[in-house]
Design a protein around this motif. Structure first.
Motif, PDB file in Angstrom:
ATOM      1  N   ARG A 323       0.810  -0.892   0.088  1.00 40.39           N
ATOM      2  CA  ARG A 323      -0.149   0.113  -0.065  1.00 40.39           C
ATOM      3  C   ARG A 323       0.864   1.255  -0.154  1.00 40.39           C
ATOM      4  O   ARG A 323       0.242   2.222  -0.405  1.00 40.39           O
ATOM      5  N   THR A 484      -2.490   2.004   5.292  1.00 41.42           N
ATOM      6  CA  THR A 484      -3.752   2.651   4.995  1.00 41.42           C
ATOM      7  C   THR A 484      -4.966   2.176   5.773  1.00 41.42           C
ATOM      8  O   THR A 484      -4.807   0.945   6.270  1.00 41.42           O
ATOM      9  N   SER A 487      -6.812  -0.945   4.224  1.00 50.05           N
ATOM     10  CA  SER A 487      -5.966  -2.230   4.250  1.00 50.05           C
ATOM     11  C   SER A 487      -6.195  -2.901   5.642  1.00 50.05           C
ATOM     12  O   SER A 487      -6.234  -4.012   5.749  1.00 50.05           O
TER      13      SER A 487
END
Length: 667
Positions: A323, A484, A487
């Motif tokens: 990410r 994030t 995620s």
């Protein structure tokens, strides 16, 4: 050729700014520049007119007021009658005028020279950064930079209040102002020497000459003879031939030849189509002591983990899919620059590094110093990334410890993780090495932000520059990479917590947290992965998932099987919402137009226009939304027929017309 009446005003202005003698000289120069490009000349100088002979390297003086008024009256009476017969001055058949900033560029309609209008933000940001770099550098030489439209410098601070010490410092700095002033468009003998190695149409270089003060010269280089001829014409068209010099050379060879200490450039800008890897070694040698390197990378697919082995061959670093891939791409290019500079006993100092969707842009200063180069190993790090839960750990490549007046260097110890992830039991991926030090100089970024905010009419993308730089000043500079929120929630299959509540939970736990300009829902924090998963476990208790559906081998089952070591508080704090978010600044890229991503590479014959877009539309989602209508399938070629293995003959629903397929490829 017929001319629309809307072009009357530019014709009048052109008639005022360029007297007949200069106009004829311009036409003569265009013909000579094209001929020179066809002969493969290295540099092309504009022919001097009678107005230029007395004062070398000076701009042609404007026409007197009386003659200007007279020409205006004549133009207004004549152009109305002759509008149907007049051809725009300086335009060849098929050319258009592209306006950006203060520049007006002659651009061929065919794709013979590359141009991407979406990169206006990139060019605006570069002009702003070079201006502040010139302001700092020329102040040391006793000169003051004057920018049109800029009022008295005011420090823009995102904090609510400003310290009295900062105000006193600004007043003290403003007390001793240099006596000599430099403005845009004027040649400064002790100014900056700028090189744009891959100039294409020369738009960026023309904008430098028109918008950046304190320049001694601008060299716009391109390997294409057509591009070099177009650069020379655009320089003459914009009246900056006294500053801008067109060059038709191999960029690497040109920079290698300018490695001498007295020949180096103060600013080198490289914006290639794809990877800049082949130019980096020459660039770090051709930039002056403390000079500025401006590098653009548009091969984000390689640097974001789609091809780790290719990334290693180009940049000496393995990229991984994660990410935080956009920030990792920034750190990979900084690692590559530092590694190449270290070969020549030089080192880099990042000023600003930004990631914008399909490309990244870094601004670094280059210095020489054997003692400082030894710190390079301790500035690089490997990253261990868990494939199950996404937790990551950094491993420095070297270690340095201060021993009185001396610095002791030793190998780093590790690894920081075990064979399996302690949170989910999955394996780790190894990426890097990458730059692990700060990627911005916050003091310099603050200067650029203040200049752009104080003069918003200077750039077309000022609001977006202000928003992005505001986020940069809020980032935790000593915390590499980020998580994030979506995620983390996806890993344990629960609802995503609101951003402010998650940030507040980290602040309540005593950790620092910030957003990132590289991703909308990113969380940069100094909290360890264990603290993040404790917060997610507490959130899951308030928003439970169906644990009976979780596989016992899944990361979610393993993480949720452990009780949180501390309770998280999700009460929203006032300092959880950063100032850039409160002020609703334009912080991320907005789609300016359809098909706004990377454009097609320019080719010598040109000819790429809407046909390529039409073909892209036709082939989009052809696997996801498969058509059952045989008449539509006939538009696609049969792969088996091309290989000689199709047994359906005329009954095949795909096209067997290889000539048509070949024609589409040629288009």
């Amino acid at each position: 050729m017929l001319v629309h009446t809307a072009r009357l005003l530019p014709l009048i202005i052109s008639h005022r700014l360029h007297p007949p003698c200069a106009h004829s000289a311009r036409q003569t120069f265009w013909r000579s520049s094209v001929a020179a490009a066809s002969r493969g000349l290295k540099f092309m100088e504009p022919q001097k007119t009678a107005q230029d002979s007395d004062v070398p390297n000076a701009k042609p003086p404007p026409a007197p007021a009386e003659s200007s008024a007279e020409s205006m009256s004549l133009a207004t009476t004549d152009t109305a009658a002759d509008a149907e017969k007049t051809i725009p001055a300086g335009l060849l058949p098929g050319e258009t005028v592209v306006k950006e900033g203060k520049a007006a560029i002659l651009f061929p309609s065919a794709n013979e020279v590359f141009y991407n209008p979406v990169q206006e933000f990139n060019r605006d940001l570069t002009c702003a950064v070079i201006t502040e770099f010139a302001r700092d550098l020329l102040a040391q030489r006793g000169m003051k930079v004057v920018v049109p439209g800029e009022k008295e410098r005011v420090v823009i601070s995102l904090s609510e209040e400003m310290n009295e010490a900062d105000v006193q410092t600004e007043e003290k700095n403003g007390a001793d102002e240099p006596a000599v002033t430099v403005t845009v468009g004027e040649k400064c003998e002790r100014g900056l020497r700028v090189l744009e190695g891959l100039a294409a149409s020369g738009l960026r270089s023309v904008r430098f000459a028109l918008e950046v003060p304190g320049l001694q010269s601008v060299t716009a280089n391109d390997f294409s003879t057509k591009a070099a001829a177009l650069i020379a014409r655009n320089a003459q068209y914009n009246g900056v031939s006294h500053l801008l010099q067109a060059s038709c050379r191999d960029a690497s060879m040109l920079m290698y030849e300018m490695r001498g200490k007295k020949e180096r450039y103060d600013v080198i800008d490289l914006d290639p189509y794809g990877s800049p890897a082949s130019f980096l070694d020459a660039a770090v040698q051709a930039v002056s002591e403390g000079g500025l390197l401006c590098i653009t990378c548009t091969d984000m697919a390689v640097m974001a983990g789609n091809s780790g082995e290719t990334c290693y061959s180009k940049y000496g670093s393995v990229s991984i899919k994660a990410r935080y891939c956009h920030e990792m791409a920034l750190r990979i290019i900084l690692h590559s620059l530092d590694q190449r500079a270290g070969v020549h006993q030089r080192y880099i100092q990042p000023l600003l590094s930004v990631s914008v969707d399909f490309y990244i842009r870094v601004f670094v200063r280059v210095f020489t110093g054997q003692a400082t180069v030894k710190n390079s190993a301790s500035k690089q790090a490997l990253v261990y990334n868990c494939v199950g839960c996404g937790s990551f750990h950094l491993q420095r490549m070297g270690r340095r410890t201060s021993n009185g007046k001396h610095m002791k260097y030793s190998p780093a110890t590790g690894p920081p993780v075990g064979p399996e992830c302690e949170h989910c039991g999955q394996r780790h991926q190894l990426g890097g090495p990458m730059w692990a030090e700060p990627i911005h100089d916050l003091a310099f970024v603050q200067k650029v932000l203040s200049a752009v905010s104080g003069n918003p009419s200077r750039f077309g993308t000022s609001k977006r520059i202000e928003g992005m730089l505001s986020m940069v000043t809020e980032e935790l500079e000593d915390v590499p990479l980020y998580y994030t929120v979506d995620s983390l929630s996806s890993t344990i299959h629960c609802n995503t917590p609101p951003l402010l509540q998650f940030r507040s939970a980290l602040l309540h736990a005593g950790h620092r947290v910030s957003l990132s300009h590289a991703c909308k829902n990113a969380i940069k924090t100094d909290a360890p992965p264990a603290a993040l998963w404790d917060i997610m476990r507490c959130w899951e208790k308030a928003n439970p998932v169906k644990r009976e559906k979780l596989s016992e081998t899944s990361p979610a089952f393993k993480i949720l099987s452990t009780e949180p070591s501390q309770e998280a508080c999700f009460t929203v704090r006032e300092d959880a919402n950063p100032q850039s978010r409160k002020r609703h600044l334009t912080r991320f890229q907005e789609n300016p137009q359809a098909f706004w991503g990377p454009k097609a590479r320019a080719k010598s014959g040109g000819g790429i226009s809407t046909d390529l877009q039409d073909k892209s539309k036709k082939c989009q989602n052809k696997r996801k939304n498969q058509s059952t209508d045989s008449s539509q399938l006939k538009d696609f070629p049969c792969k088996k027929f091309r290989q000689g293995t199709c047994n359906h003959g005329d009954k095949c629903c795909y096209s067997h017309n290889l000539e048509r397929t070949h024609e589409e490829k040629m288009e």
